[in-house]
Scaffold this motif. Structure first.
Motif, PDB file in Angstrom:
ATOM      1  N   ASN B  73      51.408 -13.431  48.375  1.00  0.00           N
ATOM      2  CA  ASN B  73      52.548 -13.663  47.496  1.00  0.00           C
ATOM      3  C   ASN B  73      52.823 -12.515  46.535  1.00  0.00           C
ATOM      4  OD1 ASN B  73      53.262 -16.068  48.585  1.00  0.00           O
ATOM      5  ND2 ASN B  73      51.995 -17.288  47.194  1.00  0.00           N
ATOM      6  N   ARG B  74      51.900 -11.560  46.418  1.00  0.00           N
ATOM      7  CA  ARG B  74      52.181 -10.419  45.550  1.00  0.00           C
ATOM      8  C   ARG B  74      52.952  -9.346  46.294  1.00  0.00           C
ATOM      9  NH1 ARG B  74      46.160 -10.184  43.581  1.00  0.00           N
ATOM     10  NH2 ARG B  74      46.097 -10.777  45.754  1.00  0.00           N
ATOM     11  N   SER B  75      52.523  -9.047  47.538  1.00  0.00           N
ATOM     12  CA  SER B  75      53.195  -7.987  48.292  1.00  0.00           C
ATOM     13  C   SER B  75      54.274  -8.538  49.222  1.00  0.00           C
ATOM     14  CB  SER B  75      52.175  -7.200  49.108  1.00  0.00           C
ATOM     15  OG  SER B  75      51.629  -8.033  50.113  1.00  0.00           O
ATOM     16  N   GLY B  76      54.221  -9.834  49.547  1.00  0.00           N
ATOM     17  CA  GLY B  76      55.199 -10.412  50.446  1.00  0.00           C
ATOM     18  C   GLY B  76      54.888 -10.162  51.903  1.00  0.00           C
ATOM     19  N   ALA B  77      53.725  -9.575  52.200  1.00  0.00           N
ATOM     20  CA  ALA B  77      53.372  -9.271  53.591  1.00  0.00           C
ATOM     21  C   ALA B  77      52.891 -10.530  54.297  1.00  0.00           C
ATOM     22  CB  ALA B  77      52.294  -8.208  53.632  1.00  0.00           C
ATOM     23  N   VAL B  78      53.314 -10.713  55.559  1.00  0.00           N
ATOM     24  CA  VAL B  78      52.903 -11.875  56.349  1.00  0.00           C
ATOM     25  C   VAL B  78      52.008 -11.390  57.490  1.00  0.00           C
ATOM     26  CG1 VAL B  78      53.685 -13.783  57.785  1.00  0.00           C
ATOM     27  CG2 VAL B  78      55.026 -13.075  55.782  1.00  0.00           C
ATOM     28  N   ASP B 104      60.563 -10.867  53.815  1.00  0.00           N
ATOM     29  CA  ASP B 104      59.289 -11.340  53.286  1.00  0.00           C
ATOM     30  C   ASP B 104      59.167 -12.859  53.415  1.00  0.00           C
ATOM     31  OD1 ASP B 104      61.057 -12.139  51.439  1.00  0.00           O
ATOM     32  OD2 ASP B 104      59.900 -11.425  49.688  1.00  0.00           O
ATOM     33  N   ALA B 105      60.043 -13.477  54.237  1.00  0.00           N
ATOM     34  CA  ALA B 105      59.952 -14.918  54.457  1.00  0.00           C
ATOM     35  C   ALA B 105      59.490 -15.187  55.886  1.00  0.00           C
ATOM     36  CB  ALA B 105      61.309 -15.573  54.229  1.00  0.00           C
ATOM     37  N   ALA B 106      58.720 -16.241  56.049  1.00  0.00           N
ATOM     38  CA  ALA B 106      58.243 -16.576  57.387  1.00  0.00           C
ATOM     39  C   ALA B 106      58.518 -18.041  57.657  1.00  0.00           C
ATOM     40  CB  ALA B 106      56.752 -16.309  57.501  1.00  0.00           C
ATOM     41  N   THR B 107      59.004 -18.345  58.863  1.00  0.00           N
ATOM     42  CA  THR B 107      59.220 -19.728  59.276  1.00  0.00           C
ATOM     43  C   THR B 107      58.233 -20.042  60.391  1.00  0.00           C
ATOM     44  OG1 THR B 107      61.545 -19.325  58.855  1.00  0.00           O
ATOM     45  CG2 THR B 107      60.963 -21.375  59.989  1.00  0.00           C
ATOM     46  N   VAL B 108      57.421 -21.074  60.174  1.00  0.00           N
ATOM     47  CA  VAL B 108      56.391 -21.426  61.151  1.00  0.00           C
ATOM     48  C   VAL B 108      56.739 -22.779  61.742  1.00  0.00           C
ATOM     49  CG1 VAL B 108      53.942 -21.793  61.545  1.00  0.00           C
ATOM     50  CG2 VAL B 108      54.691 -20.183  59.793  1.00  0.00           C
ATOM     51  N   ASP B 109      56.918 -22.813  63.058  1.00  0.00           N
ATOM     52  CA  ASP B 109      57.241 -24.068  63.742  1.00  0.00           C
ATOM     53  C   ASP B 109      55.953 -24.633  64.323  1.00  0.00           C
ATOM     54  OD1 ASP B 109      58.170 -26.102  65.201  1.00  0.00           O
ATOM     55  OD2 ASP B 109      59.588 -24.932  66.413  1.00  0.00           O
ATOM     56  N   GLY B 111      55.596 -27.448  65.761  1.00  0.00           N
ATOM     57  CA  GLY B 111      55.837 -28.343  66.880  1.00  0.00           C
ATOM     58  C   GLY B 111      56.129 -29.764  66.410  1.00  0.00           C
ATOM     59  N   GLU B 112      56.820 -30.546  67.244  1.00  0.00           N
ATOM     60  CA  GLU B 112      57.184 -31.931  66.964  1.00  0.00           C
ATOM     61  C   GLU B 112      57.889 -32.073  65.620  1.00  0.00           C
ATOM     62  OE1 GLU B 112      53.617 -34.253  67.419  1.00  0.00           O
ATOM     63  OE2 GLU B 112      53.272 -33.303  69.359  1.00  0.00           O
ATOM     64  N   GLY B 113      58.732 -31.109  65.300  1.00  0.00           N
ATOM     65  CA  GLY B 113      59.545 -31.214  64.098  1.00  0.00           C
ATOM     66  C   GLY B 113      58.877 -30.751  62.817  1.00  0.00           C
ATOM     67  N   HIS B 114      57.594 -30.410  62.869  1.00  0.00           N
ATOM     68  CA  HIS B 114      56.929 -29.901  61.663  1.00  0.00           C
ATOM     69  C   HIS B 114      57.289 -28.430  61.496  1.00  0.00           C
ATOM     70  CE1 HIS B 114      54.506 -33.382  62.743  1.00  0.00           C
ATOM     71  NE2 HIS B 114      54.042 -33.412  61.517  1.00  0.00           N
ATOM     72  N   VAL B 115      57.997 -28.116  60.391  1.00  0.00           N
ATOM     73  CA  VAL B 115      58.389 -26.725  60.162  1.00  0.00           C
ATOM     74  C   VAL B 115      57.983 -26.333  58.743  1.00  0.00           C
ATOM     75  CG1 VAL B 115      60.292 -25.083  60.084  1.00  0.00           C
ATOM     76  CG2 VAL B 115      60.344 -26.941  61.746  1.00  0.00           C
ATOM     77  N   VAL B 116      57.382 -25.156  58.596  1.00  0.00           N
ATOM     78  CA  VAL B 116      56.977 -24.663  57.287  1.00  0.00           C
ATOM     79  C   VAL B 116      57.710 -23.358  57.026  1.00  0.00           C
ATOM     80  CG1 VAL B 116      55.046 -24.060  55.800  1.00  0.00           C
ATOM     81  CG2 VAL B 116      54.677 -25.593  57.734  1.00  0.00           C
ATOM     82  N   VAL B 117      58.272 -23.256  55.843  1.00  0.00           N
ATOM     83  CA  VAL B 117      58.895 -21.998  55.445  1.00  0.00           C
ATOM     84  C   VAL B 117      58.131 -21.460  54.243  1.00  0.00           C
ATOM     85  CG1 VAL B 117      60.993 -20.874  54.632  1.00  0.00           C
ATOM     86  CG2 VAL B 117      61.153 -22.799  56.234  1.00  0.00           C
ATOM     87  N   MET B 118      57.723 -20.193  54.346  1.00  0.00           N
ATOM     88  CA  MET B 118      57.018 -19.552  53.230  1.00  0.00           C
ATOM     89  C   MET B 118      57.884 -18.394  52.752  1.00  0.00           C
ATOM     90  SD  MET B 118      53.098 -19.370  54.573  1.00  0.00           S
ATOM     91  CE  MET B 118      53.425 -18.464  56.047  1.00  0.00           C
ATOM     92  N   ASP B 119      58.165 -18.366  51.479  1.00  0.00           N
ATOM     93  CA  ASP B 119      58.885 -17.200  50.942  1.00  0.00           C
ATOM     94  C   ASP B 119      58.472 -16.964  49.497  1.00  0.00           C
ATOM     95  OD1 ASP B 119      60.149 -19.177  49.565  1.00  0.00           O
ATOM     96  OD2 ASP B 119      61.936 -19.184  50.853  1.00  0.00           O
ATOM     97  N   ALA B 120      59.220 -16.107  48.827  1.00  0.00           N
ATOM     98  CA  ALA B 120      58.826 -15.728  47.469  1.00  0.00           C
ATOM     99  C   ALA B 120      58.785 -16.933  46.533  1.00  0.00           C
ATOM    100  CB  ALA B 120      59.789 -14.673  46.934  1.00  0.00           C
TER     101      ALA B 120
END
Lengths: 286, 440
Positions: B73-78, B104-109, B111-120
């Motif tokens: 979360n400091r550098s935004g690197a995934v 710097d945002a990542a969307t992780v799927d 499966g089965e409708g579970h989706v996680v979005v990570m961003d600043a």
């Protein structure tokens, strides 16, 4: 006629000598192969070892000498240490005894279920045999370390690990004994309508009990050693105390002496008693 | 007459009673002992000490692997890494298709409708049937926004940390780090690691490449390249593992055979019908007893002090312990010898050496060999434990993998290999035993 016999005899002699030569040659080749295998294996093992053979052989007495010297210097404390480690020794013996009992009980069931002529479900004999093979094949240390991770330290993981191995090992031996049991009592019991359990309990077990007991005692000897080793690698019993004392190193060698002495005496005594008992069981019963 | 029958009857009944008491006292004693052990081993306390969550981790790790997607979360690197290890890190741009990275945002799927979005801003987790979980980094801590009023049991939240566990995967957020774990079946990277050109290809593609395909590395054939990529796989280290298995078998082989070679002449010297010198026999027997009585564990410790860790130390530990057992059984086998054959050879005028060669050796060879082969099989197993103590072979790898408490898939791999090794040795020694004893 005589000529014929002579040539025949000569041919036979030739054939025999050729046979002997061939046998000797095979034997010789096998021997050379074996020696080459041993030598190269040893070289390889030495290469991959941290210390070399020639250096090590000179140091082989260093550690025992150090231990004995320190033990001698602190000889006044040894009796006290013997007493203080006695509970751990009891724990090691308890692990061996309980795992032998549980393992033997499981082995009885497995053996009866996998013996031809006695099995409850003859079609499942191969299944129970493979089960025993698998139980024997997994080294105790694997089961013990995994169980320590789940159950935490203490004697129980070692106990379960040794019991599983014992069930497999004794099951095979028990089944070999039961194969030679006389089937007449079993048939007699069957004719009066006895259930499988009754047939086994009254017809088979009295016949094989002396041999089974003798194998069980032998296993108990082996299990004492196994439980000491598992204590050293995992946890529980006198093996664990030995590991702690060894990790401390110099200064605790009086403890090492005491533990070595306790282990040695226990193993010799158990060997002697169980050896006598086994001879009496096998020879006295027949 | 009736008096005699009555006394006989009383005697028989008395016998029955005694037997019944004996038959009942054995189980009673056993039960008593078990009760004592139950207390001594603190079995009751076991339930508290047992870590069932550890068991769950272990079982799921045996057959599955997890991929970490983590955002600094400091550098935004995934970073996307299998098991979170550097060796299993995907190169930027080559992430699996269920991870989408935009800036710097990542969307992780998951499966089965579970989706996680990570961003600043933090982390948003869409859980089907529950709703959107929003965890935001605000000030020095974390604020959590839930669709329901109370916090469900599968979410643990504090001011500085949020943990969300669903059946599809796990997510966590702290001030400095957002992480998502996805669990998938199988042993990932078992054949080729990520940096290998063969990674991610199907079996058919690989077969085609091996047989006809154009050379990936012009210097060598594809199939040789494939084998070397597999052998040097950095995640699973197949080469090292095979070496370790070989070392373990070597320990068992050298130890058993060395012990047999040493014990054979000593066995002759300790047998009453071979050696007339009584005191020497007695001394040798006591040496055997001593060597056997000093347990293998103690020999192993003493030897590893002198020779250092490695397979030679393990081989010597097995050698010394078994030399005692072999000496004892060999001398006993020699004493149970049939004298007739020896006398027959003696009647032809043979000297001692010839009598031993033709009268004794053919008789005892099958007995001794079957003993040796039996020990060879059991020593392969002991070599695993001894390897764990002296530091050599598969025993060392196994204890290392178990003590790290996270590479359980490697532990499963080693266990399978060990069991296979023992079974192979079992088969070989059983086959040899049958051939040698029956075939003569």
């Amino acid at each position: 006629m005589a000529d014929l016999l002579l040539t025949n005899g000569r041919a036979m002699r030739e054939a025999y000598l050729a046979d002997v030569r061939r046998k000797r040659m095979y034997g010789g080749i096998l021997l050379v192969l074996f020696i080459a295998l041993m030598a190269s294996g040893f070289r390889l093992a030495e290469d991959r070892n941290a210390g070399g053979f020639l250096v090590g052989i000179g140091q082989i007495l260093d550690f025992p000498a150090e231990v004995v010297a320190e033990g001698w210097a602190k000889r006044a404390e040894i009796p006290g240490l013997l007493v203080s480690f006695f509970p751990s020794l009891i724990e090691t013996i308890n692990i061996a005894a309980v795992s032998t009992i549980f393992g033997a009980l499981a082995a009885i069931v497995l053996a009866l279920l996998s013996t031809r002529g006695l099995a409850r479900w003859p079609r499942l004999i191969p299944v129970f045999r493979r089960l025993m093979d698998a139980m024997r094949a997994v080294p105790e240390i694997v089961i013990a370390l995994i169980l320590i991770f789940i159950l935490g330290g203490g004697p129980v993981p070692a106990m379960i690990a040794i019991a599983i191995h014992t069930a497999g090992a004794l099951g095979k031996l028990f089944s070999e004994v039961a194969e030679n049991a006389d089937l007449k009592p079993v048939e007699g019991l069957q004719s009066v309508g006895a259930t499988w359990l009754q047939r086994m309990w009254i017809g088979v077990v009295p016949q094989v009990a002396p041999n089974w007991l003798s194998y069980g005692l032998l296993r108990f000897e082996i299990n004492i050693r196994a439980s000491a080793i598992l204590g050293f690698v995992g946890s529980g019993g006198i093996g664990h105390d030995l590991k702690l004392a060894m990790q401390w190193g110099q200064g605790k060698y009086d403890q090492v002496v005491a533990i070595f002495a306790l282990l040695f005496i226990t193993i010799v005594i158990v060997d002697q008693i169980s050896g006598r008992a086994r001879t009496r069981l096998v020879k006295g019963a027949s | 007459m009736t008096e005699a029958t009555a006394s006989l009857r009383a005697e028989v009944l008395g016998g029955f009673r005694r037997r019944r008491i004996f038959a009942l006292s054995v189980p009673a004693l056993l039960a008593l002992y078990m009760a004592y052990v139950f207390v001594a081993f603190d079995v009751a306390g076991l339930a508290e000490r047992a870590r069932l969550d550890n068991a769950r981790i272990l079982i799921s790790d045996f057959w599955s692997y997890k991929t970490h997607v983590s955002r600094d979360n400091r550098s935004g690197a995934v970073v996307v890494a299998i098991e979170g290890e550097a060796k299993g890190t995907y190169a930027p741009g080559s992430e699996p298709e269920w991870v989408r990275i935009a800036g710097d945002a990542a969307t992780v799927d998951l499966g089965e409708g579970h989706v996680v979005v990570m961003d600043a801003a933090g982390l948003r987790f869409e859980v089907p049937g529950y709703g959107l979980i929003e965890a935001r980094r605000e000030g020095g801590g974390i604020t959590l926004n839930l669709p329901s009023a109370e916090v469900p049991a599968w979410i643990s939240a504090s001011d500085t940390r949020v943990n969300i566990t669903t059946e599809a995967g796990r997510a966590s957020l702290t001030r400095n780090r957002a992480e998502v774990f996805r669990y998938q079946a199988g042993w990932e990277l078992f054949f080729f690691s990520l940096d290998s050109p063969f990674h991610g290809r199907s079996l058919g593609e690989l077969a085609a490449l091996a047989v006809t395909g154009e050379r990936i590395d012009p210097a060598r054939a594809n199939i040789a390249y494939m084998v070397s990529e597999f052998w040097t796989n950095r995640m699973w280290r197949h080469g090292d593992v095979v070496w370790a298995i070989f070392e373990t078998m070597l320990m068992g082989f050298l130890g058993t055979m060395g012990a047999a070679i040493i014990a054979l002449p000593l066995g002759f010297l300790a047998a009453a019908n071979m050696n007339p010198v009584g005191p020497l026999r007695f001394a040798l027997r006591r040496v055997f007893d001593f060597v056997r009585g000093v347990d293998g564990l103690i020999w192993t410790i003493i030897l590893s002090r002198a020779f250092g860790p490695g397979p030679m130390t393990g081989a010597f530990a097995i050698l010394i312990t078994d030399a005692g057992s072999f000496g004892k059984t060999f001398s006993e086998a020699l004493e149970n010898l049939d004298e007739k054959q020896v006398e027959g050879v003696r009647s032809t005028g043979a000297n001692t050496l010839l009598r031993a060669r033709f009268g004794v050796i053919p008789q005892v060879t099958p007995v001794l060999l079957s003993q040796v082969l039996y020990y060879l099989e059991s020593n392969t197993r002991s070599a695993t434990v001894i390897g764990a103590i002296v530091g050599g072979g598969i025993g060392l790898l196994l204890t290392q993998a178990i003590t790290t408490q996270k590479d359980w898939e490697e532990v499963a791999y080693y266990i399978i290999l060990i069991v296979l090794m023992v079974m192979v040795m079992d088969t070989i020694s059983g086959w040899l035993r049958r051939r040698l004893i029956r075939g003569g």
